[in-house]
Design a protein around this motif. Sequence first.
Motif, PDB file in Angstrom:
ATOM      1  N   ASP A   1      29.181 -14.258  10.146  1.00  0.00           N
ATOM      2  CA  ASP A   1      27.961 -13.480  10.303  1.00  0.00           C
ATOM      3  C   ASP A   1      26.849 -13.993   9.386  1.00  0.00           C
ATOM      4  N   SER A   2      25.648 -13.432   9.590  1.00  0.00           N
ATOM      5  CA  SER A   2      24.504 -13.745   8.741  1.00  0.00           C
ATOM      6  C   SER A   2      24.211 -12.555   7.835  1.00  0.00           C
ATOM      7  N   THR A   3      23.614 -12.848   6.683  1.00  0.00           N
ATOM      8  CA  THR A   3      23.066 -11.774   5.868  1.00  0.00           C
ATOM      9  C   THR A   3      21.677 -11.469   6.422  1.00  0.00           C
ATOM     10  N   VAL A   4      21.448 -10.223   6.772  1.00  0.00           N
ATOM     11  CA  VAL A   4      20.164  -9.832   7.354  1.00  0.00           C
ATOM     12  C   VAL A   4      19.536  -8.735   6.501  1.00  0.00           C
ATOM     13  N   VAL A   5      18.271  -8.917   6.167  1.00  0.00           N
ATOM     14  CA  VAL A   5      17.489  -7.938   5.417  1.00  0.00           C
ATOM     15  C   VAL A   5      16.396  -7.415   6.334  1.00  0.00           C
ATOM     16  N   THR A   6      16.307  -6.094   6.464  1.00  0.00           N
ATOM     17  CA  THR A   6      15.288  -5.475   7.315  1.00  0.00           C
ATOM     18  C   THR A   6      14.384  -4.588   6.470  1.00  0.00           C
ATOM     19  N   VAL A   7      13.072  -4.804   6.576  1.00  0.00           N
ATOM     20  CA  VAL A   7      12.083  -4.018   5.823  1.00  0.00           C
ATOM     21  C   VAL A   7      11.390  -3.063   6.784  1.00  0.00           C
ATOM     22  N   CYS A   8      11.328  -1.777   6.407  1.00  0.00           N
ATOM     23  CA  CYS A   8      10.709  -0.753   7.264  1.00  0.00           C
ATOM     24  C   CYS A   8       9.620   0.014   6.541  1.00  0.00           C
ATOM     25  N   TRP A   9       8.465   0.075   7.167  1.00  0.00           N
ATOM     26  CA  TRP A   9       7.394   0.963   6.716  1.00  0.00           C
ATOM     27  C   TRP A   9       7.737   2.384   7.139  1.00  0.00           C
ATOM     28  N   VAL A  10       7.396   3.372   6.305  1.00  0.00           N
ATOM     29  CA  VAL A  10       7.674   4.776   6.611  1.00  0.00           C
ATOM     30  C   VAL A  10       6.384   5.575   6.489  1.00  0.00           C
ATOM     31  N   ASN A  11       6.118   6.391   7.481  1.00  0.00           N
ATOM     32  CA  ASN A  11       4.929   7.247   7.446  1.00  0.00           C
ATOM     33  C   ASN A  11       5.260   8.516   6.667  1.00  0.00           C
ATOM     34  N   TRP A  12       5.328   8.359   5.334  1.00  0.00           N
ATOM     35  CA  TRP A  12       5.765   9.456   4.467  1.00  0.00           C
ATOM     36  C   TRP A  12       4.870  10.690   4.572  1.00  0.00           C
TER      37      TRP A  12
ATOM     38  N   ARG B   1       0.805  -1.219   0.000  1.00  0.00           N
ATOM     39  CA  ARG B   1       0.000   0.000   0.000  1.00  0.00           C
ATOM     40  C   ARG B   1       0.840   1.272   0.000  1.00  0.00           C
ATOM     41  N   SER B   2       2.084   1.200   0.395  1.00  0.00           N
ATOM     42  CA  SER B   2       2.959   2.365   0.382  1.00  0.00           C
ATOM     43  C   SER B   2       4.401   1.888   0.257  1.00  0.00           C
ATOM     44  N   PRO B   3       5.308   2.773  -0.230  1.00  0.00           N
ATOM     45  CA  PRO B   3       6.698   2.354  -0.424  1.00  0.00           C
ATOM     46  C   PRO B   3       7.402   2.089   0.909  1.00  0.00           C
ATOM     47  N   VAL B   4       8.241   1.075   0.922  1.00  0.00           N
ATOM     48  CA  VAL B   4       9.027   0.738   2.109  1.00  0.00           C
ATOM     49  C   VAL B   4      10.505   0.893   1.786  1.00  0.00           C
TER      50      VAL B   4
ATOM     51  N   MET C   1      11.640  12.260  -0.763  1.00  0.00           N
ATOM     52  CA  MET C   1      10.423  11.545  -0.402  1.00  0.00           C
ATOM     53  C   MET C   1       9.686  11.097  -1.657  1.00  0.00           C
ATOM     54  N   PRO C   2       9.298   9.825  -1.759  1.00  0.00           N
ATOM     55  CA  PRO C   2       8.547   9.354  -2.926  1.00  0.00           C
ATOM     56  C   PRO C   2       7.112   9.837  -2.882  1.00  0.00           C
ATOM     57  N   GLU C   3       6.482   9.852  -4.029  1.00  0.00           N
ATOM     58  CA  GLU C   3       5.072  10.182  -4.078  1.00  0.00           C
ATOM     59  C   GLU C   3       4.282   8.991  -3.551  1.00  0.00           C
ATOM     60  N   ALA C   4       3.378   9.256  -2.637  1.00  0.00           N
ATOM     61  CA  ALA C   4       2.599   8.174  -2.038  1.00  0.00           C
ATOM     62  C   ALA C   4       1.155   8.626  -1.883  1.00  0.00           C
ATOM     63  N   GLU C   5       0.246   7.682  -2.125  1.00  0.00           N
ATOM     64  CA  GLU C   5      -1.164   8.002  -1.939  1.00  0.00           C
ATOM     65  C   GLU C   5      -1.474   8.088  -0.448  1.00  0.00           C
ATOM     66  N   MET C   6      -2.442   8.934  -0.111  1.00  0.00           N
ATOM     67  CA  MET C   6      -2.864   9.055   1.276  1.00  0.00           C
ATOM     68  C   MET C   6      -3.523   7.742   1.718  1.00  0.00           C
ATOM     69  N   HIS C   7      -3.202   7.291   2.900  1.00  0.00           N
ATOM     70  CA  HIS C   7      -3.800   6.075   3.415  1.00  0.00           C
ATOM     71  C   HIS C   7      -3.762   6.114   4.933  1.00  0.00           C
ATOM     72  N   ASN C   8      -4.613   5.335   5.542  1.00  0.00           N
ATOM     73  CA  ASN C   8      -4.629   5.247   6.990  1.00  0.00           C
ATOM     74  C   ASN C   8      -3.579   4.246   7.463  1.00  0.00           C
ATOM     75  N   SER C   9      -2.904   4.587   8.547  1.00  0.00           N
ATOM     76  CA  SER C   9      -1.931   3.658   9.103  1.00  0.00           C
ATOM     77  C   SER C   9      -2.660   2.440   9.637  1.00  0.00           C
TER      78      SER C   9
ATOM     79  N   HIS D   1       7.357  -9.353  -1.874  1.00  0.00           N
ATOM     80  CA  HIS D   1       6.127  -9.232  -1.082  1.00  0.00           C
ATOM     81  C   HIS D   1       5.921  -7.807  -0.567  1.00  0.00           C
ATOM     82  N   TYR D   2       6.795  -6.884  -0.980  1.00  0.00           N
ATOM     83  CA  TYR D   2       6.709  -5.502  -0.492  1.00  0.00           C
ATOM     84  C   TYR D   2       6.859  -4.524  -1.658  1.00  0.00           C
ATOM     85  N   ASN D   3       6.311  -3.339  -1.457  1.00  0.00           N
ATOM     86  CA  ASN D   3       6.460  -2.250  -2.421  1.00  0.00           C
ATOM     87  C   ASN D   3       7.770  -1.533  -2.100  1.00  0.00           C
ATOM     88  N   VAL D   4       8.859  -2.027  -2.655  1.00  0.00           N
ATOM     89  CA  VAL D   4      10.188  -1.552  -2.300  1.00  0.00           C
ATOM     90  C   VAL D   4      10.507  -0.251  -3.023  1.00  0.00           C
ATOM     91  N   PHE D   5      10.831   0.757  -2.233  1.00  0.00           N
ATOM     92  CA  PHE D   5      11.246   2.043  -2.792  1.00  0.00           C
ATOM     93  C   PHE D   5      12.768   2.108  -2.954  1.00  0.00           C
TER      94      PHE D   5
END
Length: 519
Positions: free
Chosen positions: A342-353, A328-331, A509-517, A390-394
């Motif tokens: 070590d391990s390879t670690v990938v972290t996905v974060c939602w941002v309240n743009w 629903r929004s870029p991450v 900041m990317p363009e993002a549609e308004m949405h409810n958290s 599985h994510y909208n990657v920005f």
Amino acid sequence: MGTRTTPLDATEHELTLGVPEESEPAANSLDDQALIEDIISKIILVIDDLSGHPLRPYQLPLARRILESLITEDSAKITALWSRQSGKSETVADTVVGAAIMLPRLAKLFPKLLGKFAEGLWVGVFAPTDEMSETLFTRITGRLTSERAQDVLADPDIDDKLITRGKLLRLKRCGSHIRKQTAHPKAQIEGQTYHLVIIDEAQAADDKVLNKSIAPMLSSTAGTLCMTGTPSYTKNGFYEQIQKNKREANRKGRKTDHFQVDWKEVSKHVPRYRKFVESEKERLGEESDEFKLSYRLIWLLDKGMLVTSDRFDALGDVSMRVVQEWHRSPVVVGIDPARKADSTVVTVCWVNWDYPDEYGYFEHRVLNWLDLTGMDWESQYYRIVDFLNHYNVFAIGIDAGGLGDVVASRLRVLMPYAQIVDLKSDRTNQTKRWAHTMDLMSKGLVIWPAHAKTRQTKNWRRFRQQMEDAELTYQGPHIIVAAPEVDAAHDDYVDSLANALYLTADIAMPEAEMHNSPW
């Protein structure tokens, strides 16, 4: 013992029933585990009889683990971080006394399993000063000289006598002895041999004395070290061992060697304790250093740690689980490529743009982690791509230099729709990255899932452990955050999170549609 019936009356018969001495299983075999558990349970019954009341539910695991380690010779380094006056010394004292009486006796029945105790159990009680060691030693002395203990020692099956000589307690017939010693740096304490060493008030113990003088006393017996205490303002060997035990507990098949009991846990079982601590909380204040150290078990290491356990809990959302898919929004995504162990670690974060604060900072929420351990890089690339589909990657932030350059180049080919950002790894740029991460956390703008089911996952436990392990140091104008230089300590999750968070500081900041958290 007169007419009083105790667990001792049935111990020998029950333990030997169906297991004659000549068919005793080999020590540490799979068949031996049931016998070990049975022996421990019977010793616990004796401990309860000696004290006159059963060990409380939070005391029992520590007592059982000490006994198990002595029997199996696993040379465990056990840590106990308990709130003040919670029964820590009582638990240790009761366990030591019960083991000193029973293990030599049981060694005659099970020589293969317990043969090293045939001449007694040898225990050393240490503390940073002689005065400090007196507390636990006095508790042990009191238990051994009690009327109940004298009845037990007079039993025909035991037939032993306690001899006290200043700093030494000795059971004449079985050979068990308990010696009080100081762990002061100026004391000369080498030369003794023990099966069990207890270090009380370990938060104030000298690391050099512990490692050079005390620990070697256990070498010839494959003995057990038990460190007990409360938090302090600085790290030492006690703190490091606690962290190591917590890390090891996350590994499959490993025993729990750290036991932590705060005032709330004790209060569930001791109403008077709750009443007193509640009054102390009102008098001192819940946020006071004294209350945090004595009852909440918080190490006050703010100046030397990236995040304290208290702060970590505050930034966790107990209503939020990991989010397996989000379009629903870029991450933003941070990747820390594996290096050696070590391990390879990938972290996905939602941002309240849509809602930056007055300084232009955005709220971030960790949605999910991907942890790739022990996998070749050709396989990792496709696992990463499949996971991120599985994510909208920005944008994806990767440490530049070395392996990071190769990973970035490959992902540019596999994910042409996402921005791949090379993050420079020199100290100046790392300082900017850590400063941004610390700013976001101090403002409460970094949140991670902390739902009860999420907290049970291996990824969450590793994330927490590495976040709380991460050490913060200042070298001139530079900020350095890294895992401590000890075995099994890593910072893959920490670096991966920082890489993701920094993308919102340097990218438009990317363009993002308004949405409810959704939170």
